[in-house]
Design a protein around this motif. Structure first.
Motif, PDB file in Angstrom:
ATOM      1  N   LEU A  94      36.572  46.949  45.552  1.00  0.00           N
ATOM      2  CA  LEU A  94      35.355  46.141  45.490  1.00  0.00           C
ATOM      3  C   LEU A  94      35.143  45.525  44.117  1.00  0.00           C
ATOM      4  O   LEU A  94      34.764  44.352  44.010  1.00  0.00           O
ATOM      5  CB  LEU A  94      34.142  46.985  45.889  1.00  0.00           C
ATOM      6  N   ILE A  95      35.383  46.283  43.068  1.00  0.00           N
ATOM      7  CA  ILE A  95      35.231  45.744  41.719  1.00  0.00           C
ATOM      8  C   ILE A  95      36.197  44.576  41.510  1.00  0.00           C
ATOM      9  O   ILE A  95      35.812  43.523  40.983  1.00  0.00           O
ATOM     10  CB  ILE A  95      35.464  46.835  40.656  1.00  0.00           C
ATOM     11  N   GLY A  96      37.437  44.735  41.921  1.00  0.00           N
ATOM     12  CA  GLY A  96      38.411  43.656  41.787  1.00  0.00           C
ATOM     13  C   GLY A  96      38.019  42.419  42.568  1.00  0.00           C
ATOM     14  O   GLY A  96      38.083  41.295  42.061  1.00  0.00           O
ATOM     15  N   ALA A  97      37.581  42.604  43.809  1.00  0.00           N
ATOM     16  CA  ALA A  97      37.172  41.469  44.635  1.00  0.00           C
ATOM     17  C   ALA A  97      35.934  40.787  44.069  1.00  0.00           C
ATOM     18  O   ALA A  97      35.859  39.549  44.031  1.00  0.00           O
ATOM     19  CB  ALA A  97      36.917  41.937  46.065  1.00  0.00           C
ATOM     20  N   LEU A  98      34.975  41.567  43.615  1.00  0.00           N
ATOM     21  CA  LEU A  98      33.761  40.986  43.046  1.00  0.00           C
ATOM     22  C   LEU A  98      34.051  40.232  41.753  1.00  0.00           C
ATOM     23  O   LEU A  98      33.500  39.134  41.526  1.00  0.00           O
ATOM     24  CB  LEU A  98      32.712  42.071  42.808  1.00  0.00           C
ATOM     25  N   LEU A  99      34.882  40.785  40.899  1.00  0.00           N
ATOM     26  CA  LEU A  99      35.227  40.092  39.663  1.00  0.00           C
ATOM     27  C   LEU A  99      35.968  38.802  39.946  1.00  0.00           C
ATOM     28  O   LEU A  99      35.693  37.765  39.329  1.00  0.00           O
ATOM     29  CB  LEU A  99      36.068  40.985  38.768  1.00  0.00           C
ATOM     30  N   LEU A 100      36.889  38.838  40.882  1.00  0.00           N
ATOM     31  CA  LEU A 100      37.628  37.625  41.236  1.00  0.00           C
ATOM     32  C   LEU A 100      36.698  36.577  41.829  1.00  0.00           C
ATOM     33  O   LEU A 100      36.789  35.391  41.504  1.00  0.00           O
ATOM     34  CB  LEU A 100      38.761  37.975  42.205  1.00  0.00           C
ATOM     35  N   TRP A 101      35.785  36.990  42.681  1.00  0.00           N
ATOM     36  CA  TRP A 101      34.816  36.074  43.266  1.00  0.00           C
ATOM     37  C   TRP A 101      33.906  35.485  42.188  1.00  0.00           C
ATOM     38  O   TRP A 101      33.634  34.277  42.190  1.00  0.00           O
ATOM     39  CB  TRP A 101      33.990  36.803  44.333  1.00  0.00           C
ATOM     40  N   ALA A 102      33.440  36.316  41.265  1.00  0.00           N
ATOM     41  CA  ALA A 102      32.526  35.849  40.219  1.00  0.00           C
ATOM     42  C   ALA A 102      33.206  34.862  39.284  1.00  0.00           C
ATOM     43  O   ALA A 102      32.572  33.906  38.809  1.00  0.00           O
ATOM     44  CB  ALA A 102      31.991  37.044  39.435  1.00  0.00           C
ATOM     45  N   VAL A 103      34.478  35.082  38.996  1.00  0.00           N
ATOM     46  CA  VAL A 103      35.198  34.190  38.089  1.00  0.00           C
ATOM     47  C   VAL A 103      35.416  32.831  38.733  1.00  0.00           C
ATOM     48  O   VAL A 103      35.323  31.796  38.075  1.00  0.00           O
ATOM     49  CB  VAL A 103      36.529  34.829  37.656  1.00  0.00           C
TER      50      VAL A 103
END
Length: 61
Positions: free
Chosen positions: A51-60
């Motif tokens: 989830l952290i990886g997906a959220l960071l990728l989405w936010a970027v």
């Protein structure tokens, strides 16, 4: 610059999730070392990293 750093961090988290898929034998040996840990704790760590990886990728993006 910060977006590049966050994207790199997101990719690192995603790769952490891919390692069990790419190297199942080595992952199994690692998991066997964690045999004393509750299954729920291991699952929570995996879901959290994903989830952290997906959220960071989405936010970027």
């Amino acid at each position: 610059m910060i977006s590049t750093l966050l994207m790199a961090l997101a990719i690192a988290f995603i790769l952490e999730g891919l390692i069990p898929a790419l190297f199942p034998n080595k992952w199994r040996a690692y998991v066997l070392k964690l045999a004393n840990e509750p299954v729920a704790a291991i699952r929570q760590v995996g879901i959290f990293l994903l989830l952290i990886g997906a959220l960071l990728l989405w936010a970027v993006n």
